[in-house]
Design a protein around this motif. Structure first.
Motif, PDB file in Angstrom:
ATOM      1  N   VAL A  18       1.409  33.605 -13.018  1.00  0.00           N
ATOM      2  CA  VAL A  18       0.822  32.564 -12.529  1.00  0.00           C
ATOM      3  C   VAL A  18      -0.636  32.473 -12.510  1.00  0.00           C
ATOM      4  CG1 VAL A  18       0.995  33.485 -10.355  1.00  0.00           C
ATOM      5  CG2 VAL A  18       0.875  31.052 -10.410  1.00  0.00           C
ATOM      6  N   PHE A  19      -1.083  31.467 -13.197  1.00  0.00           N
ATOM      7  CA  PHE A  19      -2.733  31.240 -13.492  1.00  0.00           C
ATOM      8  C   PHE A  19      -3.009  29.872 -12.427  1.00  0.00           C
ATOM      9  CE2 PHE A  19      -0.638  32.502 -17.285  1.00  0.00           C
ATOM     10  CZ  PHE A  19      -1.523  33.612 -17.694  1.00  0.00           C
ATOM     11  N   VAL A  20      -4.476  30.014 -12.420  1.00  0.00           N
ATOM     12  CA  VAL A  20      -5.055  29.078 -11.317  1.00  0.00           C
ATOM     13  C   VAL A  20      -6.309  28.721 -11.993  1.00  0.00           C
ATOM     14  CG1 VAL A  20      -6.311  30.743  -9.928  1.00  0.00           C
ATOM     15  CG2 VAL A  20      -5.605  28.515  -9.322  1.00  0.00           C
ATOM     16  N   MET A  21      -6.406  27.263 -11.875  1.00  0.00           N
ATOM     17  CA  MET A  21      -7.910  26.790 -12.408  1.00  0.00           C
ATOM     18  C   MET A  21      -8.521  25.712 -11.295  1.00  0.00           C
ATOM     19  SD  MET A  21      -8.148  23.736 -15.319  1.00  0.00           S
ATOM     20  CE  MET A  21      -7.962  22.410 -14.027  1.00  0.00           C
ATOM     21  N   GLY A  22      -9.742  25.782 -11.146  1.00  0.00           N
ATOM     22  CA  GLY A  22     -10.377  25.010 -10.051  1.00  0.00           C
ATOM     23  C   GLY A  22     -11.874  25.376 -10.188  1.00  0.00           C
ATOM     24  N   ASN A  23     -12.694  24.433  -9.222  1.00  0.00           N
ATOM     25  CA  ASN A  23     -13.917  24.650  -9.169  1.00  0.00           C
ATOM     26  C   ASN A  23     -14.017  25.748  -8.188  1.00  0.00           C
ATOM     27  OD1 ASN A  23     -14.068  23.499  -6.489  1.00  0.00           O
ATOM     28  ND2 ASN A  23     -14.332  21.634  -7.247  1.00  0.00           N
ATOM     29  N   VAL A  24     -15.543  26.322  -7.930  1.00  0.00           N
ATOM     30  CA  VAL A  24     -15.727  27.473  -7.118  1.00  0.00           C
ATOM     31  C   VAL A  24     -15.281  27.134  -5.601  1.00  0.00           C
ATOM     32  CG1 VAL A  24     -17.600  29.090  -6.192  1.00  0.00           C
ATOM     33  CG2 VAL A  24     -17.708  28.304  -8.681  1.00  0.00           C
ATOM     34  N   GLU A  25     -15.625  25.846  -5.106  1.00  0.00           N
ATOM     35  CA  GLU A  25     -15.392  25.679  -3.899  1.00  0.00           C
ATOM     36  C   GLU A  25     -13.836  25.736  -3.444  1.00  0.00           C
ATOM     37  OE1 GLU A  25     -17.347  23.812  -5.593  1.00  0.00           O
ATOM     38  OE2 GLU A  25     -19.320  24.369  -5.170  1.00  0.00           O
ATOM     39  N   GLU A  26     -13.151  24.915  -4.310  1.00  0.00           N
ATOM     40  CA  GLU A  26     -11.577  24.840  -4.257  1.00  0.00           C
ATOM     41  C   GLU A  26     -11.020  26.317  -4.392  1.00  0.00           C
ATOM     42  OE1 GLU A  26     -11.200  20.633  -6.674  1.00  0.00           O
ATOM     43  OE2 GLU A  26     -10.535  22.654  -7.589  1.00  0.00           O
ATOM     44  N   LEU A  27     -11.417  27.124  -5.151  1.00  0.00           N
ATOM     45  CA  LEU A  27     -11.067  28.428  -5.289  1.00  0.00           C
ATOM     46  C   LEU A  27     -11.163  29.176  -4.215  1.00  0.00           C
ATOM     47  CD1 LEU A  27     -11.664  29.259  -9.012  1.00  0.00           C
ATOM     48  CD2 LEU A  27      -9.391  28.658  -7.991  1.00  0.00           C
ATOM     49  N   GLU A  28     -12.479  29.219  -3.404  1.00  0.00           N
ATOM     50  CA  GLU A  28     -13.019  29.930  -2.249  1.00  0.00           C
ATOM     51  C   GLU A  28     -11.847  29.415  -1.193  1.00  0.00           C
ATOM     52  OE1 GLU A  28     -14.719  32.472  -1.754  1.00  0.00           O
ATOM     53  OE2 GLU A  28     -15.589  32.434  -3.799  1.00  0.00           O
ATOM     54  N   LYS A  29     -11.463  28.216  -0.930  1.00  0.00           N
ATOM     55  CA  LYS A  29     -10.617  27.615   0.072  1.00  0.00           C
ATOM     56  C   LYS A  29      -9.288  28.425  -0.352  1.00  0.00           C
ATOM     57  CE  LYS A  29     -12.854  23.453   1.233  1.00  0.00           C
ATOM     58  NZ  LYS A  29     -12.562  21.927   1.212  1.00  0.00           N
ATOM     59  N   LEU A  30      -8.671  28.434  -1.382  1.00  0.00           N
ATOM     60  CA  LEU A  30      -7.339  28.772  -1.814  1.00  0.00           C
ATOM     61  C   LEU A  30      -7.252  30.594  -1.290  1.00  0.00           C
ATOM     62  CD1 LEU A  30      -4.698  28.280  -3.299  1.00  0.00           C
ATOM     63  CD2 LEU A  30      -5.784  29.179  -5.350  1.00  0.00           C
ATOM     64  N   TRP A  31      -8.461  31.158  -1.702  1.00  0.00           N
ATOM     65  CA  TRP A  31      -8.328  32.703  -1.331  1.00  0.00           C
ATOM     66  C   TRP A  31      -8.287  32.763   0.116  1.00  0.00           C
ATOM     67  CZ3 TRP A  31      -7.459  32.534  -5.913  1.00  0.00           C
ATOM     68  CH2 TRP A  31      -8.445  32.453  -6.982  1.00  0.00           C
ATOM     69  N   GLU A  32      -8.492  32.013   0.938  1.00  0.00           N
ATOM     70  CA  GLU A  32      -8.257  32.132   2.372  1.00  0.00           C
ATOM     71  C   GLU A  32      -7.020  32.303   2.660  1.00  0.00           C
ATOM     72  OE1 GLU A  32     -10.158  28.476   4.167  1.00  0.00           O
ATOM     73  OE2 GLU A  32     -12.038  29.124   3.390  1.00  0.00           O
ATOM     74  N   LEU A  33      -5.973  31.880   1.908  1.00  0.00           N
ATOM     75  CA  LEU A  33      -4.448  31.948   2.283  1.00  0.00           C
ATOM     76  C   LEU A  33      -3.974  32.709   1.128  1.00  0.00           C
ATOM     77  CD1 LEU A  33      -2.067  31.013   3.953  1.00  0.00           C
ATOM     78  CD2 LEU A  33      -1.725  29.127   2.004  1.00  0.00           C
ATOM     79  N   ILE A  34      -4.377  32.932  -0.236  1.00  0.00           N
ATOM     80  CA  ILE A  34      -3.630  33.641  -1.065  1.00  0.00           C
ATOM     81  C   ILE A  34      -4.807  34.615  -1.854  1.00  0.00           C
ATOM     82  CG2 ILE A  34      -2.115  33.508  -3.135  1.00  0.00           C
ATOM     83  CD1 ILE A  34      -1.510  30.557  -2.378  1.00  0.00           C
ATOM     84  N   PRO A  35      -4.559  35.827  -1.690  1.00  0.00           N
ATOM     85  CA  PRO A  35      -5.423  36.717  -2.378  1.00  0.00           C
ATOM     86  C   PRO A  35      -5.326  36.512  -3.796  1.00  0.00           C
ATOM     87  CG  PRO A  35      -4.231  37.707  -0.751  1.00  0.00           C
ATOM     88  CD  PRO A  35      -3.576  36.528  -0.942  1.00  0.00           C
ATOM     89  N   LYS A  36      -6.871  36.316  -4.549  1.00  0.00           N
ATOM     90  CA  LYS A  36      -7.144  36.208  -5.747  1.00  0.00           C
ATOM     91  C   LYS A  36      -6.259  37.192  -6.941  1.00  0.00           C
ATOM     92  CE  LYS A  36     -11.459  36.341  -5.470  1.00  0.00           C
ATOM     93  NZ  LYS A  36     -12.825  36.342  -5.983  1.00  0.00           N
ATOM     94  N   GLN A  37      -6.027  38.297  -5.983  1.00  0.00           N
ATOM     95  CA  GLN A  37      -5.245  39.463  -7.118  1.00  0.00           C
ATOM     96  C   GLN A  37      -3.800  39.021  -7.218  1.00  0.00           C
ATOM     97  OE1 GLN A  37      -6.714  39.862  -4.029  1.00  0.00           O
ATOM     98  NE2 GLN A  37      -8.511  41.331  -4.589  1.00  0.00           N
ATOM     99  N   MET A  38      -3.169  37.878  -6.651  1.00  0.00           N
ATOM    100  CA  MET A  38      -1.715  37.599  -6.813  1.00  0.00           C
ATOM    101  C   MET A  38      -1.794  36.703  -8.119  1.00  0.00           C
ATOM    102  SD  MET A  38      -0.679  36.720  -2.924  1.00  0.00           S
ATOM    103  CE  MET A  38       1.079  36.601  -3.371  1.00  0.00           C
ATOM    104  N   PHE A  39      -3.049  36.191  -8.679  1.00  0.00           N
ATOM    105  CA  PHE A  39      -2.910  35.566 -10.096  1.00  0.00           C
ATOM    106  C   PHE A  39      -2.977  36.499 -11.061  1.00  0.00           C
ATOM    107  CE2 PHE A  39      -4.073  32.727  -6.465  1.00  0.00           C
ATOM    108  CZ  PHE A  39      -3.143  31.596  -6.425  1.00  0.00           C
ATOM    109  N   THR A  40      -2.583  35.926 -12.093  1.00  0.00           N
ATOM    110  CA  THR A  40      -2.668  36.699 -13.400  1.00  0.00           C
ATOM    111  C   THR A  40      -4.149  36.492 -13.939  1.00  0.00           C
ATOM    112  OG1 THR A  40      -0.423  36.334 -13.806  1.00  0.00           O
ATOM    113  CG2 THR A  40      -1.620  37.011 -15.775  1.00  0.00           C
ATOM    114  N   ASP A  41      -4.491  35.116 -13.858  1.00  0.00           N
ATOM    115  CA  ASP A  41      -5.813  34.984 -14.233  1.00  0.00           C
ATOM    116  C   ASP A  41      -6.525  33.776 -13.573  1.00  0.00           C
ATOM    117  OD1 ASP A  41      -8.440  35.453 -15.319  1.00  0.00           O
ATOM    118  OD2 ASP A  41      -7.555  35.352 -17.584  1.00  0.00           O
ATOM    119  N   ILE A  42      -7.786  33.646 -13.476  1.00  0.00           N
ATOM    120  CA  ILE A  42      -8.281  32.499 -12.775  1.00  0.00           C
ATOM    121  C   ILE A  42      -9.308  31.899 -13.799  1.00  0.00           C
ATOM    122  CG2 ILE A  42      -9.918  31.926 -11.063  1.00  0.00           C
ATOM    123  CD1 ILE A  42      -8.906  34.852  -9.641  1.00  0.00           C
TER     124      ILE A  42
END
Length: 255
Positions: free
Chosen positions: A82-106
Motif C-alpha cells: 500500500v502506497f500513499v501520495m500527498g503533500n507534507v501537511e496532509e501526510l503529517e496529519k495522516l501519521w497521527e493515526l497511521i504510522p508511516k512504517q505501515m506503508f510500502t512507500d511514500i
C-alpha cells in the motif's frame, strides 16, 4: 508485472486531472488500475483482493481517517503493498493515526506521474517475486505438522497449528494463500472447520485442500462432496505431495 486479472486500486476523494493520467500511465505498464473512493472501496474488497493500493491524500480524504485505516489494516492482513501520495501537511496529519512504517512507500507532491507509477510497479513486482506463499497447516498430529513444515518450507511459509480453534485465531490476524486441513480431528473436525469459514465472507475464498489418511471410496466421496479445492493422502510420497502443492498454485495463477 502485476497479474492482469487483478486490479491496482487508486483511492482519492476528489475529481482530479490525475485520474486520467494515472489510468493511462498504469495502462502503459500493463497494469489495470481503478480509481475509487472510500465509500465504494469496501464493495470492491468484498468481491476481490487487489494486488496493490495507492492512497492519494486530500483535505476531503483526511476527513475519513477511519476509512483509510480500514483499508491499510485490510492491506496488511492480506499482505498487500500500500502506497500513499500527498503533500507534507496532509501526510503529517495522516501519521497521527497511521504510522508511516505501515506503508510500502511514500510519495510527496509535487510528483512526476510517469516516474512514480514506474517506481510503484517495480516495487510491487519485487514484492511479489520475494513473497513466499503462506500455507496454514491444520492437523492435530504434531508429527504430521513437523513433516509438512519440513517438506514445504523450502518454498512456502508454513504456519502449523494443531486445532481448528488455533486456526481461527490465526485467520483473525492474517489470510493464508492455502489451508492444508486434516479431515479427521477431535472436537472440531475438518468438515466443521471448513463449513465455518465458508460461511464467513472474509474467509470463504481461501482455498482448502484436505489431508486424509484414508483412500477408500466412501471417504473420498465424503471429502469431495464438501467441494474443497482438492485432497491429498497423508501417506503419499513426500516429493509427490510437494509437486501437488506446486501444481495447485500454478493452476490457480493461470486461471
Amino acid at each position: 508485472m502485476l497479474e492482469n486479472n487483478r486490479e491496482f486500486l487508486i483511492i482519492m476523494e476528489e475529481q482530479s486531472y490525475l485520474i486520467k493520467s494515472f489510468e493511462s500511465t498504469f495502462e502503459k505498464e500493463h497494469v489495470k488500475a481503478k480509481v475509487t473512493n472510500i465509500a465504494t472501496v469496501s464493495t470492491i474488497l468484498a468481491k476481490e483482493q487487489p494486488q496493490g493500493y495507492l492512497i492519494c491524500t486530500s483535505a476531503e480524504l483526511l476527513n475519513k481517517m477511519v476509512g483509510i485505516k480500514v483499508i491499510v489494516d485490510h492491506a496488511i492482513k492480506h499482505k498487500t503493498p500500500v502506497f500513499v501520495m500527498g503533500n507534507v501537511e496532509e501526510l503529517e496529519k495522516l501519521w497521527e493515526l497511521i504510522p508511516k512504517q505501515m506503508f510500502t512507500d511514500i510519495f510527496i507532491r509535487p510528483i512526476n506521474v510517469v516516474e512514480m507509477v514506474e517506481d510503484i510497479c517495480k516495487q510491487v513486482d519485487a514484492y511479489y517475486r520475494m513473497k513466499k506463499r503462506t500455507i496454514l497447516a491444520v492437523d492435530d498430529s504434531g508429527v504430521m505438522l513437523r513433516n509438512i513444515k519440513t517438506l514445504l518450507e523450502d518454498k512456502y511459509q508454513v504456519i502449523p497449528v494443531n486445532s481448528s480453534e488455533r486456526a481461527i485465531k490465526y485467520l483473525a490476524l492474517s489470510i493464508p494463500d492455502l489451508i492444508l486441513l486434516d479431515y479427521e480431528m477431535p472436537i472440531v473436525d475438518g468438515k466443521q472447520f471448513m463449513q465455518m469459514i465458508r460461511e464467513d465472507a472474509e474467509f470463504q475464498n481461501i482455498p482448502i485442500i484436505f489431508l486424509t489418511g484414508k483412500n477408500d471410496a466412501q471417504t473420498v466421496m465424503d471429502v469431495m462432496s464438501l467441494k474443497p479445492d482438492g485432497y491429498l493422502l497423508k501417506n503419499m510420497d513426500a516429493q509427490k505431495l510437494h509437486e501437488a502443492i506446486d501444481e495447485f498454485f500454478v493452476n490457480r495463477q493461470n486461471k
